[in-house]
Scaffold this motif. Structure first.
Motif, PDB file in Angstrom:
ATOM      1  N   ARG A 120      -3.756   2.719  -2.670  1.00 40.67           N
ATOM      2  CA  ARG A 120      -4.143   2.825  -1.268  1.00 40.67           C
ATOM      3  C   ARG A 120      -3.338   3.908  -0.555  1.00 40.67           C
ATOM      4  O   ARG A 120      -3.886   4.657   0.272  1.00 40.67           O
ATOM      5  CB  ARG A 120      -3.928   1.488  -0.567  1.00 40.67           C
ATOM      6  N   ALA A 121      -2.057   4.024  -0.894  1.00 36.55           N
ATOM      7  CA  ALA A 121      -1.228   5.062  -0.286  1.00 36.55           C
ATOM      8  C   ALA A 121      -1.703   6.443  -0.688  1.00 36.55           C
ATOM      9  O   ALA A 121      -1.752   7.372   0.140  1.00 36.55           O
ATOM     10  CB  ALA A 121       0.240   4.866  -0.696  1.00 36.55           C
ATOM     11  N   ALA A 122      -2.088   6.604  -1.968  1.00 37.19           N
ATOM     12  CA  ALA A 122      -2.599   7.898  -2.426  1.00 37.19           C
ATOM     13  C   ALA A 122      -3.907   8.253  -1.747  1.00 37.19           C
ATOM     14  O   ALA A 122      -4.126   9.405  -1.337  1.00 37.19           O
ATOM     15  CB  ALA A 122      -2.772   7.860  -3.954  1.00 37.19           C
ATOM     16  N   ASP A 123      -4.783   7.266  -1.584  1.00 33.02           N
ATOM     17  CA  ASP A 123      -6.066   7.523  -0.899  1.00 33.02           C
ATOM     18  C   ASP A 123      -5.825   7.919   0.553  1.00 33.02           C
ATOM     19  O   ASP A 123      -6.509   8.814   1.090  1.00 33.02           O
ATOM     20  CB  ASP A 123      -6.940   6.261  -0.974  1.00 33.02           C
ATOM     21  N   ARG A 124      -4.858   7.262   1.179  1.00 32.59           N
ATOM     22  CA  ARG A 124      -4.540   7.591   2.571  1.00 32.59           C
ATOM     23  C   ARG A 124      -3.996   9.010   2.693  1.00 32.59           C
ATOM     24  O   ARG A 124      -4.354   9.746   3.625  1.00 32.59           O
ATOM     25  CB  ARG A 124      -3.505   6.588   3.091  1.00 32.59           C
ATOM     26  N   LEU A 125      -3.162   9.405   1.726  1.00 27.14           N
ATOM     27  CA  LEU A 125      -2.598  10.746   1.740  1.00 27.14           C
ATOM     28  C   LEU A 125      -3.692  11.794   1.551  1.00 27.14           C
ATOM     29  O   LEU A 125      -3.691  12.833   2.235  1.00 27.14           O
ATOM     30  CB  LEU A 125      -1.551  10.874   0.628  1.00 27.14           C
ATOM     31  N   HIS A 126      -4.625  11.534   0.659  1.00 26.28           N
ATOM     32  CA  HIS A 126      -5.722  12.475   0.449  1.00 26.28           C
ATOM     33  C   HIS A 126      -6.577  12.597   1.710  1.00 26.28           C
ATOM     34  O   HIS A 126      -7.056  13.697   2.051  1.00 26.28           O
ATOM     35  CB  HIS A 126      -6.593  12.026  -0.729  1.00 26.28           C
TER      36      HIS A 126
END
Length: 581
Positions: free
Chosen positions: A7-13
């Protein structure tokens, strides 16, 4: 945890999709600048810290070395003084002349050369003359300095001389007298030994030396200690206690000099040590001199230097952060141009066709890289096959390395015999086999006689040579079906398969006599070595191999107690009625 990271990676993208190239470049340049500056600052701080610490360690090592040198030079001078006095031609007539005249000469020597007591004992050990009349007429035949001094110049380590101390004035602080002995054989012109010239140096001079060095340490709170080669404190805090022992002491004696950190009374200390090597004719007594400083004092300058460098690095990182915004504008322009050209190329030629492009170095390089992509795919397949082949070879090498490691794990490093763990595994299987098929087996426990005396007399290296020689004799004496192991120290165990009582006794005797007849050499010295052997046969009542080994060990104990250098068989009876083999 995995879901959270996703979820953190998706938010960063999602955030990246809303940022311009210029903003991302500014953030990237700023992050890299801070990371680089921070790394350099931390590295410089670490280097500065280690350099300063190395200087402190070098200073402590110099103090320990210089103090050790002063000790050795002092002892060398006293030894030379005694030797010269014993050999002076004018004194030759005194040794067998008037005792009072000899005593006067010895007292003159004492006042000149800082000895607490000097005396001359004839070859029978009777003190002919002694300074102050002390010990005059007494027998010193039992004193080590006299017995060894008949043959050569000797220096004894620090000790209390009860007989002499009882005759001296009691010290104000009630501390006992401790002395260092120097003894020199006295010979006439023909070389015949007339007696021994012995002197006692009051060990207080070493205490005064340490106090003098500590008083001139430049307010660094340096504390010095003198230890014997056995690790006992001779001068310093907690005197006459063992400060170092075991592997730690062995490491110090082997290294001869160095530094390390230790914790004493809750304080971390930086300690340097130096082992005395003697001086000229004086061989030295392996006294260990240590110089210690509290780490908080010794490394204060290093910590301060590291903190200053880190502070400078933080300021530079802030400046780099400001410059990153300006740099991003210049970097973003060519990247935007490349993006537009890439979009045009994709629309004009499709996903697999790439035309040559120009206009900037970046675009030309990108065009060439994409056109060569298909060619590299073929090369990548060939490299994949090569990688698979190398992986197969590595697997075979790994298997070979594992076999080597397994051999090392099952072998005693010094003798090449089995170690305790591997031997017990084999022995358990042998017991199970004997129990199942009603077979015979025996166990020998072999121990070197007076091994401590060998180490004390000839050194640990000689003891190691004796262990290796005995291990070779045992290996050559047993059959290929038998197993031998070193159980630790000077103790060996042998497993004898398919053997009866009479043959086991004969084999044990052959091993014992072979060792007694062998010549064990260490350098130019021949070391006589014998062993005692305990023998036990497997019995149906034994629970496991440990019972057999324990019974053999009992037999070894009997062999030791009844004269050594013999074989004793311990029968498996409740009464333990023993008979000598």
């Amino acid at each position: 945890m995995r879901t959270f990271l996703q979820r953190a990676a998706d938010r960063l993208h999602a955030i990246e999709d809303h940022l311009t190239v210029r903003t991302q470049i500014a953030a990237a340049v700023a992050a890299m600048s801070i990371l680089l500056v921070g790394t350099l600052a931390a590295g410089a701080a670490l280097i500065s810290y280690r350099h300063t610490a190395a200087l402190v360690e070098s200073s402590l090592a110099g103090i320990a070395s210089a103090t050790s040198g002063r000790l050795d030079r002092f002892m060398a001078t006293r030894q030379q003084e005694m030797k010269l006095f014993a050999e002076l031609e004018p004194t030759q007539r005194l040794w067998q002349g008037d005792p009072n005249e000899l005593r006067s000469a010895l007292e003159a020597l004492q006042h000149s050369f800082e000895f607490t007591w000097i005396g001359f004992a004839d070859v029978n050990g009777n003190v002919v003359a002694g300074t102050g009349g002390l010990l005059q007429g007494k027998s010193v035949t039992a004193r080590p300095w006299f017995k060894q001094g008949l043959e050569k110049v000797v220096i004894g380590d620090v000790h209390e001389a009860i007989m002499l101390a009882s005759l001296l004035t009691q010290r104000a602080n009630n501390e006992p007298y401790r002395f260092v002995d120097i003894a020199v054989p006295v010979r006439d012109k023909s070389g015949k030994v007339l007696g021994v010239l012995g002197g006692h140096l009051d060990w207080a001079w070493a205490t005064n030396l340490i106090k003098d060095v500590e008083a001139n340490d430049g307010n660094t709170d340096t504390r010095l200690t003198i230890l014997s080669k056995g690790g006992m404190v001779l001068v310093g805090p907690q005197r006459e206690t063992i400060r170092y022992g075991g592997d730690e002491l062995a490491g110090i004696l082997n290294a001869r000099n160095g530094t390390f950190r230790e914790t004493t009374d809750g304080r971390q200390l930086l300690t340097a040590f130096h082992v005395g090597d003697g001086y000229r004719d004086y061989q030295g007594l392996n006294w260990i001199v240590t110089a210690s400083q509290p780490a908080s004092v010794a490394l204060a300058a290093a910590i301060s230097s590291a903190q200053t460098i880190l502070a400078i690095g933080a300021v530079i990182a802030l400046i780099a952060l400001s410059l990153a915004v300006l740099v991003s504008r210049r970097i973003a322009a060519p990247i935007i141009a490349i993006t537009r050209e890439a979009d045009r190329i994709g629309r004009a030629h499709g996903p697999t066709m790439l035309a040559r492009q120009s206009g900037s170095a970046e675009v030309v390089q990108l065009s060439r890289a994409l056109r060569s992509l298909l060619r590299r795919i073929g090369m990548a397949e060939e490299r994949t096959k090569e990688a698979e082949l190398r992986a197969t070879e590595n697997a075979m090498q790994l298997q070979e390395d594992m076999l080597k490691l397994r051999h090392l794990a099952d072998t005693d490093f010094m003798t090449g015999l089995m170690n305790r763990r591997s031997f017990l595994t084999v022995a358990d299987d042998a017991v199970a086999y004997c129990r199942r098929y009603k077979r015979n087996m025996a166990t020998l426990m072999i121990d070197i006689d007076h091994f401590k005396k060998i180490n004390d007399t000839h050194g640990h290296a000689a003891g190691d040579d004796a262990i290796k020689s005995i291990a070779d004799i045992i290996s050559q004496s047993i059959r290929t079906t038998d197993k031998a192991a070193r159980f630790g120290g000077e103790e060996f165990v042998v497993l004898l398969r398919e053997i009866d009582q009479e043959t086991a006794i004969l084999l044990a005797e052959r091993i014992r006599t072979s060792i007694a007849a062998a010549t064990v050499r260490h350098g130019g010295t021949v070391i006589p070595v014998t062993v005692s052997v305990g023998l036990a046969l497997f019995d149906e009542s034994d629970r496991d191999v440990q019972d057999v080994i324990e019974r053999a060990d009992q037999g070894l104990y009997v062999a030791k107690k009844t004269g050594r250098n013999r074989v004793f068989m311990m029968p498996a009876t409740d009464e333990r009625a023993a008979r000598a083999a």
